[in-house]
Design a protein around this motif. Structure first.
Motif, PDB file in Angstrom:
ATOM      1  N   VAL A  17     114.433  51.070  50.073  1.00 48.90           N
ATOM      2  CA  VAL A  17     114.975  50.667  48.773  1.00 48.90           C
ATOM      3  C   VAL A  17     115.724  51.834  48.152  1.00 48.90           C
ATOM      4  O   VAL A  17     115.166  52.925  47.974  1.00 48.90           O
ATOM      5  CB  VAL A  17     113.857  50.213  47.812  1.00 48.90           C
ATOM      6  CG1 VAL A  17     114.429  49.927  46.427  1.00 48.90           C
ATOM      7  CG2 VAL A  17     113.140  48.985  48.353  1.00 48.90           C
ATOM      8  N   ALA A  18     116.987  51.621  47.820  1.00 52.36           N
ATOM      9  CA  ALA A  18     117.769  52.608  47.065  1.00 52.36           C
ATOM     10  C   ALA A  18     117.643  52.290  45.580  1.00 52.36           C
ATOM     11  O   ALA A  18     117.871  51.153  45.163  1.00 52.36           O
ATOM     12  CB  ALA A  18     119.226  52.578  47.488  1.00 52.36           C
ATOM     13  N   ILE A  19     117.245  53.271  44.784  1.00 50.18           N
ATOM     14  CA  ILE A  19     117.111  53.109  43.340  1.00 50.18           C
ATOM     15  C   ILE A  19     118.263  53.828  42.667  1.00 50.18           C
ATOM     16  O   ILE A  19     118.355  55.061  42.693  1.00 50.18           O
ATOM     17  CB  ILE A  19     115.770  53.672  42.841  1.00 50.18           C
ATOM     18  CG1 ILE A  19     114.609  52.926  43.489  1.00 50.18           C
ATOM     19  CG2 ILE A  19     115.681  53.576  41.322  1.00 50.18           C
ATOM     20  CD1 ILE A  19     113.241  53.446  43.064  1.00 50.18           C
ATOM     21  N   ALA A  97     125.475  53.518  48.513  1.00 53.34           N
ATOM     22  CA  ALA A  97     124.152  53.046  48.946  1.00 53.34           C
ATOM     23  C   ALA A  97     124.252  52.187  50.203  1.00 53.34           C
ATOM     24  O   ALA A  97     123.344  52.201  51.046  1.00 53.34           O
ATOM     25  CB  ALA A  97     123.479  52.273  47.818  1.00 53.34           C
ATOM     26  N   LEU A  98     125.347  51.453  50.331  1.00 52.97           N
ATOM     27  CA  LEU A  98     125.519  50.599  51.508  1.00 52.97           C
ATOM     28  C   LEU A  98     125.876  51.385  52.768  1.00 52.97           C
ATOM     29  O   LEU A  98     125.852  50.834  53.866  1.00 52.97           O
ATOM     30  CB  LEU A  98     126.587  49.541  51.236  1.00 52.97           C
ATOM     31  CG  LEU A  98     126.264  48.552  50.111  1.00 52.97           C
ATOM     32  CD1 LEU A  98     127.412  47.567  49.925  1.00 52.97           C
ATOM     33  CD2 LEU A  98     124.959  47.820  50.374  1.00 52.97           C
ATOM     34  N   THR A  99     126.195  52.682  52.616  1.00 56.21           N
ATOM     35  CA  THR A  99     126.505  53.513  53.773  1.00 56.21           C
ATOM     36  C   THR A  99     125.279  54.270  54.284  1.00 56.21           C
ATOM     37  O   THR A  99     125.359  54.920  55.331  1.00 56.21           O
ATOM     38  CB  THR A  99     127.601  54.546  53.452  1.00 56.21           C
ATOM     39  OG1 THR A  99     127.097  55.530  52.532  1.00 56.21           O
ATOM     40  CG2 THR A  99     128.829  53.867  52.860  1.00 56.21           C
ATOM     41  N   LEU A 100     124.177  54.211  53.555  1.00 59.43           N
ATOM     42  CA  LEU A 100     122.988  54.958  53.961  1.00 59.43           C
ATOM     43  C   LEU A 100     122.497  54.478  55.327  1.00 59.43           C
ATOM     44  O   LEU A 100     122.576  53.295  55.647  1.00 59.43           O
ATOM     45  CB  LEU A 100     121.889  54.791  52.917  1.00 59.43           C
ATOM     46  CG  LEU A 100     122.148  55.468  51.566  1.00 59.43           C
ATOM     47  CD1 LEU A 100     121.139  54.991  50.530  1.00 59.43           C
ATOM     48  CD2 LEU A 100     122.096  56.990  51.709  1.00 59.43           C
ATOM     49  N   SER A 101     121.985  55.421  56.094  1.00 57.01           N
ATOM     50  CA  SER A 101     121.501  55.093  57.433  1.00 57.01           C
ATOM     51  C   SER A 101     120.109  55.709  57.634  1.00 57.01           C
ATOM     52  O   SER A 101     119.907  56.900  57.345  1.00 57.01           O
ATOM     53  CB  SER A 101     122.465  55.628  58.490  1.00 57.01           C
ATOM     54  OG  SER A 101     122.043  55.307  59.789  1.00 57.01           O
ATOM     55  N   PRO A 102     119.140  54.920  58.107  1.00 52.98           N
ATOM     56  CA  PRO A 102     119.218  53.491  58.367  1.00 52.98           C
ATOM     57  C   PRO A 102     119.607  52.712  57.121  1.00 52.98           C
ATOM     58  O   PRO A 102     119.374  53.158  56.014  1.00 52.98           O
ATOM     59  CB  PRO A 102     117.804  53.121  58.827  1.00 52.98           C
ATOM     60  CG  PRO A 102     117.174  54.425  59.245  1.00 52.98           C
ATOM     61  CD  PRO A 102     117.782  55.455  58.372  1.00 52.98           C
TER      62      PRO A 102
END
Length: 217
Positions: A17-19, A97-102
């Motif tokens: 979860v990205a906050i 946030a949508l580029t974070l990996s995993p």
């Protein structure tokens, strides 16, 4: 409950979860070294620490962890003391946030923009976010809030009658809305009336609830 899920390779991986908020204070009593936390890119000019200086993001993180204890959190600081940021900054942070990996499973937003002209930018983000789910307020101050009011977002409405762990899902005009308690995790010795509250925590409660549900599938 164990907030982990099987990857296609058969490995256990925490729900991520990205906050997007005011940062997180990792030394707060509602967090612990056992909690899985990392700091992503910050979007507040001149703030190198990315730590929470007002407590809002930390309270949001604690609410999520209370409902889904083993979730992996990524803190993305988008505002500071004033608890607000521009629509452009919010779009930029969402795209990051949508580029974070995993890849993250959920993005938790405490806020949105009432500006209709910003809706198209948010709509473009939502069009490419799957399978990540963006959880955000459906309205702010009685007016639509973007991206939460758009198709593709998980739309949250605060409801004083709900228990934190028991939100309600309702269908209205072809959309699904989640009704949730606007209260965060309680603080010892502090009455509910004096604690933080509002749509931010209804959103966090939905994120925690859905993250925990996903971990069970």
């Amino acid at each position: 409950m164990d907030a982990r899920r099987l990857t296609q390779a058969g490995e256990l991986q925490p729900v991520r979860v990205a906050i997007l908020d005011s940062g997180i204070n990792p030394t707060h009593s509602h967090l612990s070294p056992a909690h899985s936390l990392e700091f992503g890119r910050g979007f507040v000019d001149g703030d190198e620490s990315q730590l929470d200086t007002n407590g809002h993001g930390t309270a949001v993180a604690a609410a999520i962890l209370d409902l889904c204890p083993n979730v992996h959190l990524i803190s993305v600081k988008i505002f500071d003391e004033d608890l607000s940021c521009s629509a452009d900054r919010l779009v930029e942070a969402l795209e990051y946030a949508l580029t974070l990996s995993p890849r993250v499973d959920f993005v938790n937003l405490s806020l949105g923009s009432p500006r209709l002209e910003a809706a198209e930018s948010f709509r473009q983000v939502l069009a490419k976010c799957a399978p990540t789910k963006i959880v955000a307020p459906a309205t702010l101050g009685g007016v639509p809030s973007y991206p939460g009011a758009l198709d593709g977002a998980i739309a949250v409405v605060d409801d004083l009658s709900r228990d934190r762990a028991q939100p309600q899902r309702k269908e209205w005009q072809g959309r699904t809305f989640w009704y949730a308690s606007p209260y965060p995790r309680s603080l010892p010795g502090l009455s509910r009336a004096r604690n933080l509250s509002g749509i931010s925590f209804a959103t966090a409660n939905i994120t925690g609830y859905l993250a925990n549900s996903q971990s069970q599938t």
